[in-house]
Write an enzyme that holds these catalytic residues in place. Structure first.
Site, short mmCIF file in Angstrom:
data_model
loop_
_atom_site.label_atom_id
_atom_site.label_comp_id
_atom_site.label_asym_id
_atom_site.label_seq_id
_atom_site.Cartn_x
_atom_site.Cartn_y
_atom_site.Cartn_z
CB VAL A 94 -2.12 -63.09 -27.72
CG1 VAL A 94 -1.10 -62.59 -28.75
CG2 VAL A 94 -1.62 -62.82 -26.31
N GLY A 99 6.68 -59.39 -23.61
CA GLY A 99 5.57 -58.72 -24.27
C GLY A 99 5.98 -57.71 -25.33
CG ASP A 135 6.19 -66.58 -17.57
OD1 ASP A 135 5.60 -66.83 -18.63
OD2 ASP A 135 6.68 -65.47 -17.32
CE LYS A 163 7.83 -64.43 -20.12
NZ LYS A 163 7.03 -63.48 -19.31
#
Length: 430
Positions: free
Chosen positions: A17, A136, A203, A207
């Site tokens: 990234v 994303g 993960d 979120k």
């Protein structure tokens, strides 16, 4: 008019990234300057391995001393893409102390200790933006924080992990087993060498904590999120879902209680009807379904991971923060005024699909039905197949509290006629 003195940016991390962020800042420098109203300049890049060749980045900008970089008094914005809890937390709070605003993609830190970051940003009058931390490139954080700021969000339901969605999609569409689908995801670069964070739901849970906190204006930590992964999902589960006109997805579900006095946040596999918009989300894509009182139903869809998509979200935040800097203003900070409690998973009410291996003899169904009735769980449908003294029994319930289901399953395991509970899966999105 364009300000001539550039805004200086420090980049923490230059992996997939970070390197993409640096590339876009360089190749689109003129466009970014025009959109912001001032040039932006990459003033330093903190890395662990300085000897690695990084195309397009001036070696003179590379440093291993991230602390010294964020303490520089001339840095306007720090972009943090190193991930993890420490040293990221200390570096971010240090950046605020020394006059810089922060753009972060660090979902783990925001879910674990976002309050500390918010408080430090507010204390020093700086911005904390983190669009890239969830889904994303999909614009999601800003719509929740700003576009829906005048509305009441009641539910956020989404696919927020591309790796698990790819695996479940391959199991569903190609008939692959879990291990085979995981191997394919790894070969294509969708899964890490150690896929635990993805397949065990860590993960997605991070979120979910971030989304719940923003949607419901309350603090939700990672520990508040009920989490289950996809490692126990079988081909039989997918086949059973098809028989019900459903498919299986790993869902992040954040809900406000009907009385508005509490919230819940959970991540687990679930069957959803093929008619639901999320059922058509294929491959490694993400999608989030938001239900608000005035706006109604909204869906956000797109690539949820990868260097370029995540960098797109980072750069969007960078533009916003730089504009705020020029205007001597700050964007939205933490909104946690409701201080709603997070209810345990046992209070969640939904439907369930339960598959049992039972003895194929008279009276078994009556015994099973009695257990459900004793625990206050109403049965919607039952399917039974028997052969050679063995049978499978699939029960789909009406809506019931999760605690009642857990009690039902424990009681079923104790029946002599029940040889095993093959699977339990919730049914959502109806």
């Amino acid at each position: 008019m364009m300000r001539t003195r550039p805004l200086k940016v420090a980049l923490l991390g230059c992996g997939v990234v970070g390197s993409e962020v640096a590339r876009i800042m360089t190749t689109h420098a003129d466009d970014l300057a025009a959109r912001i109203g001032a040039p932006v300049e990459l003033a330093g890049v903190a890395v662990r391995r300085p000897s690695k060749v990084r195309a397009g980045i001036d070696p003179a900008l590379i440093t291993t001393d991230a602390t010294a970089l964020v303490k520089r008094g001339d840095i306007d914005v720090v972009v943090e893409v190193i991930g993890g809890i420490e040293p990221a937390r200390t570096l971010i709070t240090t950046a605020f102390e020394h006059g810089a605003s922060v753009v972060s993609a660090n979902k783990a830190l925001l879910a674990e200790d976002g309050a500390t970051l918010y408080e430090a940003a507010a204390k020093h009058g700086k911005d904390l933006y983190f669009e890239a931390a969830v889904a994303g490139a999909i614009p999601l954080i800003r719509p929740l924080r700003e576009s829906l700021a005048g509305d009441t969000v009641n539910r956020v339901l989404g696919i927020v992990n591309g790796t698990t969605n790819f695996i479940l999609d391959r199991m569903d569409s190609a008939g692959a087993g879990y291990s085979e689908a995981l191997d394919e995801a790894t070969a294509l670069g969708y899964a890490e060498a150690d896929p635990t964070a993805d397949v065990e739901g860590f993960d997605a849970a991070a979120k979910a904590a971030i989304l719940a906190g923003i949607a419901f204006h309350t603090r939700v930590r990672l520990d508040d999120v009920h989490r289950e992964g996809i490692t126990e999902v079988t081909s039989a589960d997918l086949a059973s879902a098809k028989g019900m006109g459903c498919t299986v997805k790993l869902l992040a579900i954040c809900e406000r209680a009907a009385d508005g006095r509490s919230v819940t946040a959970r991540v687990h596999p679930a069957m959803i009807p093929l008619s639901h918009p999320l059922a058509s989300v294929r491959g490694a894509y993400n999608a989030v379904f938001v239900e608000a009182e005035a706006a109604g139903e909204l869906m956000f869809y797109g690539p949820g991971a990868g260097g370029a998509p995540t960098a797109s979200a980072v750069l969007g935040d960078l533009v916003a923060v730089c504009r705020n800097k020029l205007n001597e203003a700050t964007g939205p900070g933490e909104s946690a005024y409701t201080q709603l409690p997070v209810s345990p998973m046992g209070d969640v009410v939904t439907r369930y699909h339960i598959s049992l291996d039972v003895a194929d003899k008279p009276g078994v169904l009556a015994q099973v039905a009695t257990v459900f009735a004793e625990h206050g769980v109403s049965i919607d449908t039952v399917r039974q197949k028997g052969k050679d003294g063995e049978a499978s029994l699939v029960v789909v319930t009406h809506r019931a509290p999760d605690a009642a289901l857990s009690g039902t399953v424990e009681a079923l395991r104790k029946l002599d006629t029940v040889r095993g509970v093959a699977s339990i899966m919730r049914v959502e999105g109806e």
